[in-house]
Design an enzyme around this catalytic site. Structure first.
Site, PDB file in Angstrom:
ATOM      1  N   HIS A 122       0.869  -1.172   0.000  1.00  0.00           N
ATOM      2  CA  HIS A 122       0.000   0.000   0.000  1.00  0.00           C
ATOM      3  C   HIS A 122       0.912   1.230   0.000  1.00  0.00           C
ATOM      4  O   HIS A 122       2.028   1.162   0.529  1.00  0.00           O
ATOM      5  CB  HIS A 122      -0.828  -0.068   1.290  1.00  0.00           C
ATOM      6  CG  HIS A 122      -1.888   0.956   1.428  1.00  0.00           C
ATOM      7  ND1 HIS A 122      -1.635   2.245   1.810  1.00  0.00           N
ATOM      8  CD2 HIS A 122      -3.233   0.882   1.263  1.00  0.00           C
ATOM      9  CE1 HIS A 122      -2.781   2.913   1.879  1.00  0.00           C
ATOM     10  NE2 HIS A 122      -3.764   2.116   1.549  1.00  0.00           N
ATOM     11  N   ASP A 199       3.253  -4.623   8.064  1.00  0.00           N
ATOM     12  CA  ASP A 199       2.004  -3.874   7.963  1.00  0.00           C
ATOM     13  C   ASP A 199       0.876  -4.897   8.101  1.00  0.00           C
ATOM     14  O   ASP A 199       0.606  -5.676   7.191  1.00  0.00           O
ATOM     15  CB  ASP A 199       1.990  -3.169   6.592  1.00  0.00           C
ATOM     16  CG  ASP A 199       0.627  -2.577   6.254  1.00  0.00           C
ATOM     17  OD1 ASP A 199      -0.343  -2.810   7.001  1.00  0.00           O
ATOM     18  OD2 ASP A 199       0.551  -1.882   5.221  1.00  0.00           O
ATOM     19  N   GLN A 202      -4.307  -5.507   6.956  1.00  0.00           N
ATOM     20  CA  GLN A 202      -5.288  -6.429   6.365  1.00  0.00           C
ATOM     21  C   GLN A 202      -5.240  -7.816   6.994  1.00  0.00           C
ATOM     22  O   GLN A 202      -5.961  -8.712   6.560  1.00  0.00           O
ATOM     23  CB  GLN A 202      -5.067  -6.538   4.849  1.00  0.00           C
ATOM     24  CG  GLN A 202      -5.286  -5.242   4.088  1.00  0.00           C
ATOM     25  CD  GLN A 202      -6.750  -4.787   4.079  1.00  0.00           C
ATOM     26  OE1 GLN A 202      -7.671  -5.539   4.396  1.00  0.00           O
ATOM     27  NE2 GLN A 202      -6.966  -3.529   3.719  1.00  0.00           N
ATOM     28  N   LYS A 225     -10.383  -1.131  10.599  1.00  0.00           N
ATOM     29  CA  LYS A 225     -10.587  -2.350   9.795  1.00  0.00           C
ATOM     30  C   LYS A 225     -10.888  -3.551  10.695  1.00  0.00           C
ATOM     31  O   LYS A 225     -11.228  -4.620  10.223  1.00  0.00           O
ATOM     32  CB  LYS A 225      -9.354  -2.634   8.930  1.00  0.00           C
ATOM     33  CG  LYS A 225      -9.076  -1.548   7.890  1.00  0.00           C
ATOM     34  CD  LYS A 225      -7.858  -1.906   7.060  1.00  0.00           C
ATOM     35  CE  LYS A 225      -7.255  -0.728   6.324  1.00  0.00           C
ATOM     36  NZ  LYS A 225      -8.037  -0.249   5.194  1.00  0.00           N
ATOM     37  N   CYS A 363      -4.758   2.298  -3.642  1.00  0.00           N
ATOM     38  CA  CYS A 363      -3.516   2.858  -3.061  1.00  0.00           C
ATOM     39  C   CYS A 363      -2.314   1.969  -3.365  1.00  0.00           C
ATOM     40  O   CYS A 363      -1.410   1.811  -2.528  1.00  0.00           O
ATOM     41  CB  CYS A 363      -3.654   3.096  -1.565  1.00  0.00           C
ATOM     42  SG  CYS A 363      -4.926   4.279  -1.151  1.00  0.00           S
TER      43      CYS A 363
HETATM   44  N1  C6P Z   1      -6.273   0.178   2.924  1.00  0.00           N
HETATM   45  C1  C6P Z   1      -8.100  -0.232   1.389  1.00  0.00           C
HETATM   46  O1  C6P Z   1      -9.202   0.024   0.891  1.00  0.00           O
HETATM   47  P1  C6P Z   1      -4.939   3.520   7.246  1.00  0.00           P
HETATM   48  O2  C6P Z   1      -5.541   4.355   6.149  1.00  0.00           O
HETATM   49  O3  C6P Z   1      -3.766   4.197   7.875  1.00  0.00           O
HETATM   50  O4  C6P Z   1      -5.929   3.013   8.208  1.00  0.00           O
HETATM   51  O5  C6P Z   1      -4.388   2.190   6.524  1.00  0.00           O
HETATM   52  C2  C6P Z   1      -3.533   2.273   5.429  1.00  0.00           C
HETATM   53  C3  C6P Z   1      -3.258   0.916   4.895  1.00  0.00           C
HETATM   54  C4  C6P Z   1      -1.989   0.383   5.049  1.00  0.00           C
HETATM   55  N2  C6P Z   1      -1.705  -0.855   4.644  1.00  0.00           N
HETATM   56  C5  C6P Z   1      -2.628  -1.650   4.083  1.00  0.00           C
HETATM   57  C6  C6P Z   1      -2.266  -3.050   3.684  1.00  0.00           C
HETATM   58  C7  C6P Z   1      -3.930  -1.157   3.888  1.00  0.00           C
HETATM   59  O6  C6P Z   1      -4.846  -1.951   3.327  1.00  0.00           O
HETATM   60  C8  C6P Z   1      -4.245   0.162   4.271  1.00  0.00           C
HETATM   61  C9  C6P Z   1      -5.607   0.733   4.016  1.00  0.00           C
HETATM   62  C10 C6P Z   1      -7.635   0.562   2.575  1.00  0.00           C
HETATM   63  O7  C6P Z   1      -7.385  -1.126   0.939  1.00  0.00           O
HETATM   64  C11 C6P Z   1      -7.802   2.035   2.360  1.00  0.00           C
HETATM   65  S1  C6P Z   1      -6.759   2.660   1.086  1.00  0.00           S
END
Ligand code: C6P
Length: 404
Positions: A122, A199, A202, A225, A363
């Protein structure tokens, strides 16, 4: 054990309509819905507990502090951290990675060093390292993927060297759903003395992780999430690393002693929690993780695997539908293209039928570029989704196909 029908009763939004149709919410990888227990925890906090923590002598402040700190214990158990002070509350995964990049990165990455990330990252786990590498004259290496959307482990092993200072990879890909073999990847990185950031944005929505078993140096995830509110997340860092790292933000709470010409910093975890934190959402994060535990991690896994299997089978049967990402180990995420239709158009038409999916680059722009596509449609499932909802999606896709 609660049935899925009973679990759904906990989520008020699942019983609403969108565009005159019953909502079929399949955008859980973007953010999950919140059970009533979490919504109540939030409103109860403001109704009965609201006060600033860690700094006042009165009873309300003491109770709020206790509730806030209780979440630290819940998170410690959820990811099996050795020490509670290894749990730092941040806004989310993005802030957690930036914290490590600014604090650890700027003190440990030097000219000529190498940082390895993967093609599945991401932007949150790419841009901070790209900027850091440019600033420090370090090199960013990218682990490529195979045709199934799995990380090329052979290439990873070739990329690792004594120059590698950090490996930053996701546990689970948000765009293709690939679950990466991070335990082995961490072991291999450690052989070269590199640190590893995982990270987990997910991964955590699908159940607990064990940072000690993984031996991750840093691990992060976002509350929103994992059935908790937005604006709260977790950075785990091994105590010995976090103790050596300089603060990320300066201000109240993160200090021990201040004078006009000196400052000493607070102990962990407060060193990394400057200012009044997000008290209500932190407490609600604890409620959300407790909720997942009560539902049962086995129930979550069984239902999500059933959804993934059923949806993959049904969607593969749609003429001209192409699933992007067929890793052997997959989270309940299906990225796909419908003929030559633009993903956005598919998303808009499905929305008219009450079906919420995500469309676009998710992203992950460099990944999409390497796949030679602008983006995908993405259906992502949670344990409260049903096989009937998969049928509604498949029916919706067949109708969409006729309209485009
Ligand atoms: N992915 C998706 O629709 P934040 O925005 O900080 O809570 O998370 C960012 C982020 C970082 N790593 C991974 C693997 C992610 O999936 C995400 C967020 C969402 O896939 C929003 S772009």
């Amino acid at each position: 054990m609660k049935s899925i029908a009973d679990i759904r009763k906990d989520f008020p939004i699942l019983h609403t309509q969108v565009n005159g149709k019953a909502l079929v919410y399949l955008d859980n990888a973007a953010t999950s819905q919140k059970p009533i227990q979490v919504i109540d925890a939030l409103s109860n906090y403001y109704k009965t507990l609201n006060s600033n923590i860690h700094r006042s002598a009165h009873s309300l402040a003491a109770q709020a502090t206790e509730a806030y700190e209780a979440t630290r214990d819940i998170v410690q158990t959820f990811i099996n951290a050795k020490y509670r002070e290894e749990i730092n509350f941040v806004r989310g995964t993005t802030e957690a990675i930036n914290l490590v990049a600014y604090s650890w990165g700027r003190t440990n990455i030097q000219e000529g060093d190498e940082i390895i990330i993967s093609a599945l990252e991401h932007h949150s786990n790419l841009v901070p390292w790209q900027i850091l590498a440019k600033e420090q004259k370090a090199k960013l290496l990218i682990i490529p993927i195979n045709e199934k959307g799995e990380l090329d482990q052979h290439m990873y092993q070739k990329q690792l060297s004594s120059k590698t200072k950090l490996v930053a990879v996701n546990h689970t890909s948000n765009s293709l759903g690939t679950i990466n073999p991070i335990k082995e990847m961490i072991q291999q990185a450690h052989l070269f003395g590199a640190k590893v950031l995982i990270d987990g944005a997910q991964a955590c929505p699908h159940g607990p992780v064990d940072v000690q078993d993984l031996d991750a140096d840093f691990f992060c995830f976002s509350g929103h999430k994992t059935y908790a509110p937005t604006g709260i997340g977790v950075l785990y860092g091994k105590r010995e690393l976090m103790e050596q790292m300089p603060p990320f933000h300066y201000g109240g709470e993160m200090i021990k002693e201040v004078d006009y010409d000196m400052v000493t910093f607070n102990d962990l975890p407060y060193k990394f929690e400057a200012g009044t934190p997000n008290i209500a959402d932190t407490i609600a994060l604890g409620t959300a993780l407790n909720y997942m535990k009560e539902i049962g991690y086995e129930t979550i896994k069984t239902q999500e695997n059933a959804l993934l299997q059923y949806a993959t089978e049904k969607m593969s049967g749609i003429d001209e539908l192409r699933i992007i990402g067929n890793a052997a180990q997959k989270a309940p995420v299906i990225s796909f293209l419908l003929g030559t239709a633009h993903p956005y158009d598919v998303g808009v038409l499905l929305d008219k039928m009450g079906i919420a999916i995500r469309t676009g680059h998710h992203c992950c722009q460099p990944l999409m570029k390497s796949l030679g596509i602008q983006g995908t449609c993405r259906a992502s499932f949670a344990f409260y989704n049903t096989l009937e909802e998969v049928d509604v999606l498949v029916e919706g896709l067949l109708r969409t196909k006729k309209m485009l």
